[in-house]
Design a protein around this motif. Structure first.
Motif, mmCIF file in Angstrom:
data_model
loop_
_atom_site.group_PDB
_atom_site.id
_atom_site.type_symbol
_atom_site.label_atom_id
_atom_site.label_comp_id
_atom_site.label_asym_id
_atom_site.label_seq_id
_atom_site.Cartn_x
_atom_site.Cartn_y
_atom_site.Cartn_z
ATOM 1 N N GLN A 198 64.659 81.159 5.420
ATOM 2 C CA GLN A 198 64.712 82.617 5.559
ATOM 3 C C GLN A 198 66.045 83.198 5.109
ATOM 4 O OE1 GLN A 198 63.889 82.649 9.813
ATOM 5 N NE2 GLN A 198 61.829 83.445 9.460
ATOM 6 N N LEU A 199 67.053 82.352 4.952
ATOM 7 C CA LEU A 199 68.412 82.836 4.692
ATOM 8 C C LEU A 199 68.507 83.640 3.401
ATOM 9 C CD1 LEU A 199 70.503 79.698 5.739
ATOM 10 C CD2 LEU A 199 70.314 81.875 6.965
ATOM 11 N N ASN A 200 67.837 83.188 2.358
ATOM 12 C CA ASN A 200 67.948 83.858 1.064
ATOM 13 C C ASN A 200 67.400 85.274 1.101
ATOM 14 O OD1 ASN A 200 68.575 83.667 -1.858
ATOM 15 N ND2 ASN A 200 66.360 83.912 -2.094
ATOM 16 N N ASN A 201 66.389 85.520 1.918
ATOM 17 C CA ASN A 201 65.726 86.818 1.950
ATOM 18 C C ASN A 201 66.183 87.721 3.088
ATOM 19 O OD1 ASN A 201 64.205 85.844 -0.178
ATOM 20 N ND2 ASN A 201 62.424 85.361 1.080
ATOM 21 N N ALA A 217 65.620 95.489 8.550
ATOM 22 C CA ALA A 217 64.229 95.866 8.844
ATOM 23 C C ALA A 217 63.338 94.624 8.895
ATOM 24 C CB ALA A 217 63.714 96.847 7.796
ATOM 25 N N LYS A 218 63.582 93.669 7.991
ATOM 26 C CA LYS A 218 62.835 92.416 8.019
ATOM 27 C C LYS A 218 63.082 91.668 9.325
ATOM 28 C CE LYS A 218 62.875 91.379 3.031
ATOM 29 N NZ LYS A 218 63.517 90.516 2.007
ATOM 30 N N TYR A 219 64.341 91.663 9.751
ATOM 31 C CA TYR A 219 64.672 90.963 10.993
ATOM 32 C C TYR A 219 63.998 91.637 12.182
ATOM 33 C CZ TYR A 219 67.340 88.463 14.517
ATOM 34 O OH TYR A 219 67.702 87.679 15.600
ATOM 35 N N ASN A 244 70.433 82.779 13.407
ATOM 36 C CA ASN A 244 69.164 83.029 14.093
ATOM 37 C C ASN A 244 67.978 82.997 13.130
ATOM 38 O OD1 ASN A 244 69.980 84.078 17.033
ATOM 39 N ND2 ASN A 244 71.493 84.808 15.561
ATOM 40 N N LEU A 245 68.209 82.393 11.957
ATOM 41 C CA LEU A 245 67.162 82.299 10.947
ATOM 42 C C LEU A 245 66.903 80.843 10.593
ATOM 43 C CD1 LEU A 245 68.408 85.118 8.524
ATOM 44 C CD2 LEU A 245 66.491 85.285 10.141
ATOM 45 N N GLU A 246 65.698 80.576 10.124
ATOM 46 C CA GLU A 246 65.378 79.257 9.587
ATOM 47 C C GLU A 246 66.012 79.145 8.187
ATOM 48 O OE1 GLU A 246 63.883 76.913 11.242
ATOM 49 O OE2 GLU A 246 63.514 78.222 12.980
ATOM 50 N N PRO A 247 66.310 77.923 7.744
ATOM 51 C CA PRO A 247 66.936 77.749 6.416
ATOM 52 C C PRO A 247 66.183 78.447 5.292
ATOM 53 C CG PRO A 247 67.027 75.692 7.635
ATOM 54 C CD PRO A 247 66.185 76.643 8.463
#
Length: 238
Positions: A224-227, A112-114, A219-222
């Motif tokens: 953003q990976l944790n969340n 959902a965040k994505y 497809n995420l910034e570094p």
């Protein structure tokens, strides 16, 4: 637990890729591309084991090429069964959450965040497994949508979880699909490599998905990976 994220407008493209692959290998369109049967050369794919090694390699290469050209993003939550029980069984006893609920809540919330990042919303489809199991997934979805994540807030806050208000907007609905649905087949084919990728990052199928930037992490910034990224849950130090 996981799946593939697609834009609805791309569904027909994916269907055609899957249909073309089956036609090239004389596979009846109604036969699902079931990952376990393909790997084990059993049941609907017992014939694959009777081919030469070269022909089998050609099949797998064609299958990989078909998957990586599909407009999909792969997301998942992979749970270590042993780690989960070690972490929660003594603490919660009989109230230990089902691993399925934990994995479902994590991957749907992150998907959902994505979707929000892409200015979209999320409709969830899952492979039907039986009335009881289907109803459980729908229950998990409805609780997530109305109440938010089911985890301890102190532990969960470091992942910046969405509120139930946000989830009620981003999560449009949930429904089941049969195994023969081409998107369900694609999800099944993609998830095993993601599972193996934690402890075998050089797994050939996992590397192919990663090189094609099909993993959500690609497809995420570094930061953003944790969340938002693929979650390996209850493994050592995770």
């Amino acid at each position: 637990m996981g799946g593939v994220l697609i834009e609805r407008s791309n569904e027909s493209i994916i269907k055609q890729y899957v249909a073309d692959f089956k036609s090239r290998w004389n596979i009846a369109q109604e036969i699902p591309l079931h990952a376990n049967e393909i790997r084990s050369r059993k049941k609907g794919f017992a014939w694959l084991g009777r081919l030469s090694e070269k022909e089998q390699a050609n099949f797998m290469e064609d299958l990989t090429n078909t998957i990586v050209k599909c407009p999909i993003i792969i997301h998942a939550c992979v749970v270590s069964r042993t780690g989960y029980l070690n972490r929660y069984l003594q603490l919660y006893g009989a109230n230990t959450w089902e691993m399925m609920k934990s994995a479902f809540s994590i991957v749907v919330e992150r998907a959902a965040k994505y979707a929000e990042l892409k200015n979209g919303t999320l409709m969830v489809y899952f492979e039907s497994a039986g009335k009881k199991e289907d109803n459980l997934l729908k229950q998990y979805f409805n609780e997530l949508r109305s109440q938010g994540h089911p985890f301890d807030n102190a532990r969960a806050n470091k992942y910046s979880p969405l509120s139930n208000e946000d989830l009620s907007v981003l999560l449009r609905g949930i429904d089941s699909k049969q195994k023969g649905n081409c998107i369900m087949q694609l999800a099944d084919l993609c998830l095993y490599p993601v599972v193996r990728g934690k402890q075998q990052p050089d797994n050939q199928a996992f590397v192919a998905l990663k090189d094609a930037n099909l993993l959500v992490d690609c497809n995420l910034e570094p930061n953003q990976l944790n969340n938002l990224g693929i979650k390996y849950y209850c493994f050592d130090n995770t």
